[in-house]
Design an enzyme around this catalytic site. Structure first.
Site, PDB file in Angstrom:
ATOM      1  N   ARG A   1      38.456  30.616  22.905  1.00  0.00           N
ATOM      2  CA  ARG A   1      37.797  31.777  22.293  1.00  0.00           C
ATOM      3  C   ARG A   1      37.582  32.931  23.278  1.00  0.00           C
ATOM      4  O   ARG A   1      37.221  34.022  22.881  1.00  0.00           O
ATOM      5  CB  ARG A   1      36.453  31.340  21.686  1.00  0.00           C
ATOM      6  CG  ARG A   1      36.610  30.544  20.414  1.00  0.00           C
ATOM      7  CD  ARG A   1      35.305  29.887  20.008  1.00  0.00           C
ATOM      8  NE  ARG A   1      35.064  28.649  20.746  1.00  0.00           N
ATOM      9  CZ  ARG A   1      33.951  27.922  20.654  1.00  0.00           C
ATOM     10  NH1 ARG A   1      32.963  28.326  19.880  1.00  0.00           N
ATOM     11  NH2 ARG A   1      33.812  26.807  21.349  1.00  0.00           N
TER      12      ARG A   1
ATOM     13  N   GLY B   1      26.198  21.214  18.767  1.00  0.00           N
ATOM     14  CA  GLY B   1      25.964  19.925  18.129  1.00  0.00           C
ATOM     15  C   GLY B   1      24.546  19.880  17.571  1.00  0.00           C
ATOM     16  O   GLY B   1      23.633  20.431  18.172  1.00  0.00           O
TER      17      GLY B   1
ATOM     18  N   ARG C   1      34.465  51.379  54.298  1.00  0.00           N
ATOM     19  CA  ARG C   1      35.344  50.244  54.040  1.00  0.00           C
ATOM     20  C   ARG C   1      34.991  49.094  54.990  1.00  0.00           C
ATOM     21  O   ARG C   1      34.203  49.272  55.909  1.00  0.00           O
ATOM     22  CB  ARG C   1      36.801  50.696  54.166  1.00  0.00           C
ATOM     23  CG  ARG C   1      37.197  51.610  52.987  1.00  0.00           C
ATOM     24  CD  ARG C   1      38.508  52.295  53.232  1.00  0.00           C
ATOM     25  NE  ARG C   1      39.520  51.351  53.620  1.00  0.00           N
ATOM     26  CZ  ARG C   1      40.617  51.673  54.318  1.00  0.00           C
ATOM     27  NH1 ARG C   1      40.818  52.924  54.718  1.00  0.00           N
ATOM     28  NH2 ARG C   1      41.506  50.756  54.626  1.00  0.00           N
TER      29      ARG C   1
ATOM     30  N   ALA D   1      33.640  68.811  60.553  1.00  0.00           N
ATOM     31  CA  ALA D   1      34.266  68.659  59.234  1.00  0.00           C
ATOM     32  C   ALA D   1      35.769  68.535  59.381  1.00  0.00           C
ATOM     33  O   ALA D   1      36.390  69.226  60.187  1.00  0.00           O
ATOM     34  CB  ALA D   1      33.922  69.861  58.365  1.00  0.00           C
TER      35      ALA D   1
HETATM   36  C1  UD1 Z   1      29.637  20.832  23.417  1.00  0.00           C
HETATM   37  C2  UD1 Z   1      29.002  19.659  22.676  1.00  0.00           C
HETATM   38  C3  UD1 Z   1      27.924  20.213  21.734  1.00  0.00           C
HETATM   39  C4  UD1 Z   1      26.900  21.000  22.530  1.00  0.00           C
HETATM   40  C5  UD1 Z   1      27.582  22.089  23.388  1.00  0.00           C
HETATM   41  C6  UD1 Z   1      26.579  22.675  24.316  1.00  0.00           C
HETATM   42  C7  UD1 Z   1      30.704  17.931  22.426  1.00  0.00           C
HETATM   43  C8  UD1 Z   1      31.646  17.268  21.506  1.00  0.00           C
HETATM   44  N1  UD1 Z   1      29.999  18.946  21.940  1.00  0.00           N
HETATM   45  O1  UD1 Z   1      30.259  21.651  22.443  1.00  0.00           O
HETATM   46  O2  UD1 Z   1      27.283  19.165  21.037  1.00  0.00           O
HETATM   47  O3  UD1 Z   1      25.970  21.587  21.630  1.00  0.00           O
HETATM   48  O4  UD1 Z   1      28.635  21.531  24.164  1.00  0.00           O
HETATM   49  O5  UD1 Z   1      27.133  23.719  25.062  1.00  0.00           O
HETATM   50  O6  UD1 Z   1      30.582  17.519  23.565  1.00  0.00           O
HETATM   51  N2  UD1 Z   1      35.630  20.171  28.458  1.00  0.00           N
HETATM   52  C9  UD1 Z   1      36.439  19.400  29.290  1.00  0.00           C
HETATM   53  N3  UD1 Z   1      37.458  18.701  28.764  1.00  0.00           N
HETATM   54  C10 UD1 Z   1      37.729  18.677  27.434  1.00  0.00           C
HETATM   55  C11 UD1 Z   1      36.889  19.439  26.572  1.00  0.00           C
HETATM   56  C12 UD1 Z   1      35.861  20.169  27.132  1.00  0.00           C
HETATM   57  O7  UD1 Z   1      36.232  19.384  30.502  1.00  0.00           O
HETATM   58  O8  UD1 Z   1      38.681  18.001  27.030  1.00  0.00           O
HETATM   59  C13 UD1 Z   1      34.534  20.957  29.054  1.00  0.00           C
HETATM   60  C14 UD1 Z   1      34.661  22.437  28.771  1.00  0.00           C
HETATM   61  O9  UD1 Z   1      35.346  23.092  29.821  1.00  0.00           O
HETATM   62  C15 UD1 Z   1      33.212  22.890  28.706  1.00  0.00           C
HETATM   63  C16 UD1 Z   1      32.463  21.650  28.268  1.00  0.00           C
HETATM   64  O10 UD1 Z   1      33.331  20.557  28.463  1.00  0.00           O
HETATM   65  O11 UD1 Z   1      32.715  23.326  29.961  1.00  0.00           O
HETATM   66  C17 UD1 Z   1      32.069  21.704  26.806  1.00  0.00           C
HETATM   67  O12 UD1 Z   1      33.228  21.876  26.020  1.00  0.00           O
HETATM   68  P1  UD1 Z   1      33.275  22.902  24.825  1.00  0.00           P
HETATM   69  O13 UD1 Z   1      34.596  22.816  24.207  1.00  0.00           O
HETATM   70  O14 UD1 Z   1      32.773  24.223  25.234  1.00  0.00           O
HETATM   71  O15 UD1 Z   1      32.221  22.161  23.851  1.00  0.00           O
HETATM   72  P2  UD1 Z   1      31.339  22.828  22.741  1.00  0.00           P
HETATM   73  O16 UD1 Z   1      32.157  22.995  21.523  1.00  0.00           O
HETATM   74  O17 UD1 Z   1      30.650  24.016  23.275  1.00  0.00           O
END
Ligand code: UD1
Ligand code: CA
Length: 460
Positions: A15, A139, A332, A379
């Site tokens: 997004r 969530g 600089r 100057a």
């Molecule tokens: C997640 C939670 C949600 C919570 C929210 C809070 C889950 C399923 N949902 O949703 O309940 O309210 O965070 O901010 O956990 N990431 C990885 N690997 C992956 C997917 C994600 O490292 O395969 C990392 C992303 O970079 C991010 C974090 O996990 O920093 C959360 O992932 P994101 O996709 O933003 O989850 P949300 O939909 O925000």
């Protein structure tokens, strides 16, 4: 109790609609991920693991200096549950604090609160919750009829009725005992999204009678950044926090809404900061300074009583007490300016040392130079430091007077107390106390103008 930390930062950040990995997008000049890393430091974890994936190499490169961190790469982004399962392989035992790399406002104090309550209640799993009706996409925490946590369901998978009933949202910050980490292997792929949700272990743990608790914290702190609007929102909150802090410490902001002060900046008492100003990096500003509008100061150290006039750019430089810089000046990198120095309109300096009491008031370039005390730079003076291949230095000793529109062709030295006449091109050293003059002698042709006018009248 040994604490391990896992920061989830592999996500694509779809997004954000960006080429840059989400966690590298900056909040007040600092990559988002750094905030999460900083927030956990006071908890003294034994090990901190950052899960990266999208743009892994770039993320690693940008975290240079964070030597205590180990990175694991999640090749396929199969969800937060999958990400933690991979990270878990990096440590043998102990509890785990999990947080998202896209929540830059989380405070160490809140993490400590979570840990203290977790310990007091001997929970198996604790996490942070908040309520905010104005946002979506988090969530939702489901509770049973006795009010106990029963599970977490993502907003998009909840029914309208469930959304009405369960208003408490998951902050994405969890403290997990070893005994619940085993559930990670049991998480099943979510059918509609194809991801393994870390949040599923809440239901599993609660369902098998483990102690699970959610603790509320300020909504502001767990606001995640999922798109550019949220990036702006988070930056605004942090900007307000920082300017408020400095106002409490005795700094005046004429309009804090348009002053950007980075999280690592320090500002002394009774300094006044005008609108449209950017104080960035590890900049330190002393007491009783005035920073006028339109200025940007990056990674620089300023003493006390300094005036930075309008539209001045200062990068990786130092300025001594009582000096005045600008308007429209550009210091600089590696400009070292002494006390009571004046750097005026349209003056540029680079890798130059200027001692106390020296003045360069207008239209000047000083590069690769060492300049003594109480020198007057006229100057339009230019140090010609570059021959197209190499850089050379110019030395101007104390009490020298450089006349206007002079060029100092480096390498060259002007000795103590010497004068350089206006319009000189100085190619040889000027001994101390001498006058260097280098221009064609002026002739005045008597009555020339009158003759010329008469000639042109005859022609027409
Ligand atoms: C997640 C939670 C949600 C919570 C929210 C809070 C889950 C399923 N949902 O949703 O309940 O309210 O965070 O901010 O956990 N990431 C990885 N690997 C992956 C997917 C994600 O490292 O395969 C990392 C992303 O970079 C991010 C974090 O996990 O920093 C959360 O992932 P994101 O996709 O933003 O989850 P949300 O939909 O925000
Ligand atoms: Ca998120």
């Amino acid at each position: 109790m040994d604490l391990n930390v896992v920061i989830l930062a592999a996500g694509r950040g779809k997004r954000m609609n960006s080429q840059t990995p989400k966690v590298l997008h900056q909040v007040l000049g600092r990559p988002m991920l750094r905030y999460a890393i900083d927030a956990v430091k006071p908890l003294r974890p034994r090990k901190t693991v950052v899960v990266i994936g999208n743009g892994a190499d770039l993320v690693k490169k940008n975290m240079a200096g964070e030597d205590h961190i180990s990175f694991v790469v999640q090749e396929r982004l199969l969800g937060t549950g999958h990400a933690l399962a991979i990270a878990k392989k990096e440590f043998k035992s102990g509890r785990v604090l999990v947080l998202n790399g896209d929540c830059p406002l989380i405070a160490s104090g809140t993490l400590k609160m979570l840990s203290a309550r977790h310990n007091r209640n001997r929970n198996a799993l604790s996490f942070l919750s908040f309520t905010d009706d104005s946002i979506s996409g988090y969530g939702r925490i489901f509770r049973d009829e006795r009010g106990r946590v029963a599970g977490i369901v993502e907003d998009k998978h909840a029914t309208p009725d469930e959304r009405k009933k369960f208003k408490e949202l998951n902050g994405g910050v969890y403290l997990l005992e070893e005994e619940v980490l085993g559930y990670l292997e049991k998480i099943r792929k979510n059918k509609s999204s194809g991801e393994y949700y870390l949040t599923d272990i809440v239901k599993m743990a609660a369902g098998s009678g483990k102690k699970v608790e959610a603790y509320t914290c300020p909504a502001e702190e767990i606001r995640g950044v999922n798109d550019r609007e949220e990036l702006f929102g988070v930056s605004e909150i942090l900007k307000r926090r920082i300017t408020r802090k400095w106002m409490q410490k005795g700094v005046t902001f004429i309009d804090p809404q348009t002053s950007f002060v980075g999280p690592l900046v320090h500002i002394g008492k009774d300094t006044i900061v005008y609108p449209n100003t950017y104080l960035e990096g590890r900049t330190r500003i002393g007491k009783n300074c005035v920073i006028y509008p339109g200025s940007r100061i990056y990674e620089s150290v300023l003493g006390d009583g300094i005036v930075i006039k309008d539209n001045t750019v200062i990068e990786e430089s130092r300025i001594g007490d009582g000096s005045a810089i600008g308007p429209f000046a550009h210091l600089r990198p590696r400009s070292i300016i002494g006390r009571s120095v004046k750097i005026g309109n349209f003056v540029e300096t680079k890798k130059t040392f200027i001692s106390d009491g020296t003045k360069a008031s207008h239209l000047t370039y000083l590069g690769d130079a060492v300049i003594g005390k109480n020198v007057n730079i006229g100057a339009g003076t230019i140090t010609c430091n570059y021959d197209g291949k190499n850089k050379f230095s110019t030395v101007i000793e104390s009490d020298v007077f450089i006349g206007s529109d002079s060029q100092l062709v480096a390498p060259v030295k002007v000795g103590k107390g010497a004068y350089v006449a206006a319009g000189a091109t100085v190619t040889r050293d000027v001994p101390s106390g001498d006058l260097a003059i280098s221009r064609a002698r002026q002739q005045n042709l008597k009555g020339w103008a009158k003759k010329r006018r008469e000639e042109s009248r005859v022609k027409s």
